[in-house]
Design an enzyme around this catalytic site. Structure first.
Site, mmCIF file in Angstrom:
data_model
loop_
_atom_site.group_PDB
_atom_site.id
_atom_site.type_symbol
_atom_site.label_atom_id
_atom_site.label_comp_id
_atom_site.label_asym_id
_atom_site.label_seq_id
_atom_site.Cartn_x
_atom_site.Cartn_y
_atom_site.Cartn_z
ATOM 1 C CG LEU A 48 44.305 33.059 40.544
ATOM 2 C CD1 LEU A 48 43.927 31.741 39.867
ATOM 3 C CD2 LEU A 48 45.374 32.825 41.602
ATOM 4 C CG ASP A 49 49.756 37.324 38.335
ATOM 5 O OD1 ASP A 49 49.219 38.291 38.907
ATOM 6 O OD2 ASP A 49 50.890 36.904 38.630
ATOM 7 C CB VAL A 50 46.199 37.766 32.712
ATOM 8 C CG1 VAL A 50 47.640 38.020 32.300
ATOM 9 C CG2 VAL A 50 45.338 37.421 31.514
ATOM 10 C CB THR A 62 48.097 32.386 37.449
ATOM 11 O OG1 THR A 62 49.392 32.987 37.466
ATOM 12 C CG2 THR A 62 48.035 31.305 38.506
ATOM 13 N NE ARG A 79 54.661 36.025 37.070
ATOM 14 C CZ ARG A 79 54.079 36.943 36.305
ATOM 15 N NH1 ARG A 79 52.933 37.502 36.685
ATOM 16 N NH2 ARG A 79 54.651 37.323 35.169
#
Length: 239
Positions: A62-64, A66, A162
Site C-alpha cells: 500500500l502507498d505510505v 494509505t 488515486r
C-alpha cells in the site's frame, strides 16, 4: 506507528497497516518492508504467534499514506500461491475513500489506461498508450463538499485508484500529489479540520481470498482509522 494483527495462522498473516508506515522495498533488501510491518505490531502479538520478522514475505503493498489490510506469507509456498492468485485477479480488494465532490453516476467503472508521468517520476497519469486499468466504484454517501466512495480495483497499477479518481474530477481528500488545491472552498472550521488530515484518505478496507492450498476462503476487514472516521462523521455520513 502501531500496526494491528487482523488474522494469523501458521502460514498467513493479515495486518492493518497504519498510514505513514512505508512499504517501499529496495532490491538489495527485499525483506525490509515485511520486517518493518511486523516490527510495528505489538510485541505481545508477535510473541504470541511466534512471528519472525525475517521469515515473513510481503504479498502486496500500500502507498505510505494509505491505511488498511496487507497480507504476509509465512512460507515460500503460501507466498507463491498468494502471488499467483493476485496476478490472476482472484483476490478481491475493496477500498474506501473520501473524495472531493460527488461522482456521477452513483456507481460505475473508471477504465482509462495509465502510464508514468515522464515529467514527474513520482506520478502516474492517464495515457491512451498506457497499460489497461479498471476501477469500479460505488458512492456510499455524499456531503456538502465530499463523498464516501467504495472502490474495487480490478487491476493493480501504481496509484491506480488515486489517478482514476483525480482524472474523473474527484481527487481523494488529502492527496497532495493528485489532489490539487486543499479544502475546496470549505468554510466551516470543524469540517475544514476534518478534511485536512495530513494524508490521503484512502483505506484498504476488505480483502477476500479464494481457497488456497486447501485452506478455504477467507475474508479480512480493517476498520477505518480515527482520522478517516472523523472526516466521514463531519460530512454527516456513516461508515
Amino acid at each position: 506507528m502501531i500496526a494491528r494483527l487482523l488474522y494469523a495462522d501458521e502460514r498467513l498473516l493479515a495486518v492493518d497497516k497504519p498510514a505513514g508506515l512505508s512499504l517501499a522495498t529496495k532490491r538489495a533488501d527485499s525483506g525490509a518492508a515485511a520486517a518493518r510491518l511486523v516490527a510495528a505490531l505489538p510485541a505481545a502479538e508477535r510473541e504470541g504467534w511466534g512471528i519472525d520478522p525475517a521469515a515473513t514475505l510481503l504479498v502486496h503493498r500500500l502507498d505510505v499514506t494509505t491505511s488498511g489490510v496487507v497480507l504476509l506469507a509465512r512460507d515460500e509456498e503460501m507466498h507463491r500461491a498468494l502471488a499467483l492468485a493476485l496476478s490472476e485477479r482472484r483476490l478481491r480488494k475493496t477500498y474506501l475513500a473520501v473524495v472531493w465532490g460527488r461522482p456521477r453516476p452513483a456507481n460505475g467503472l473508471y477504465d482509462a489506461p495509465l502510464g508514468p508521468d515522464r515529467r514527474d517520476r513520482r506520478r502516474m497519469l492517464v495515457d491512451p498508450a498506457g497499460r489497461a486499468a479498471r476501477t469500479r466504484y460505488v458512492v456510499r454517501g455524499a456531503g456538502a463538499h465530499a463523498s464516501l466512495v467504495e472502490l474495487h480495483p480490478e487491476t493493480g497499477r501504481t496509484h491506480q485508484i488515486r489517478v482514476h479518481l483525480a482524472a474523473a474530477g474527484h481527487p481523494i481528500v488529502g492527496d497532495d500529489l493528485y489532489g490539487g488545491p486543499p479544502h475546496r472552498g470549505v468554510r466551516d472550521p470543524e469540517l475544514r479540520r476534518a478534511l485536512d488530515p495530513g494524508r490521503t484518505l484512502l483505506h484498504a478496507w476488505r480483502l477476500e481470498l479464494p481457497d488456497l492450498l486447501g485452506r478455504g476462503e477467507l475474508i479480512v476487514t480493517a476498520p477505518p482509522p480515527p482520522d478517516f472516521a472523523a472526516a466521514v462523521a463531519a460530512l454527516g455520513l456513516e461508515l
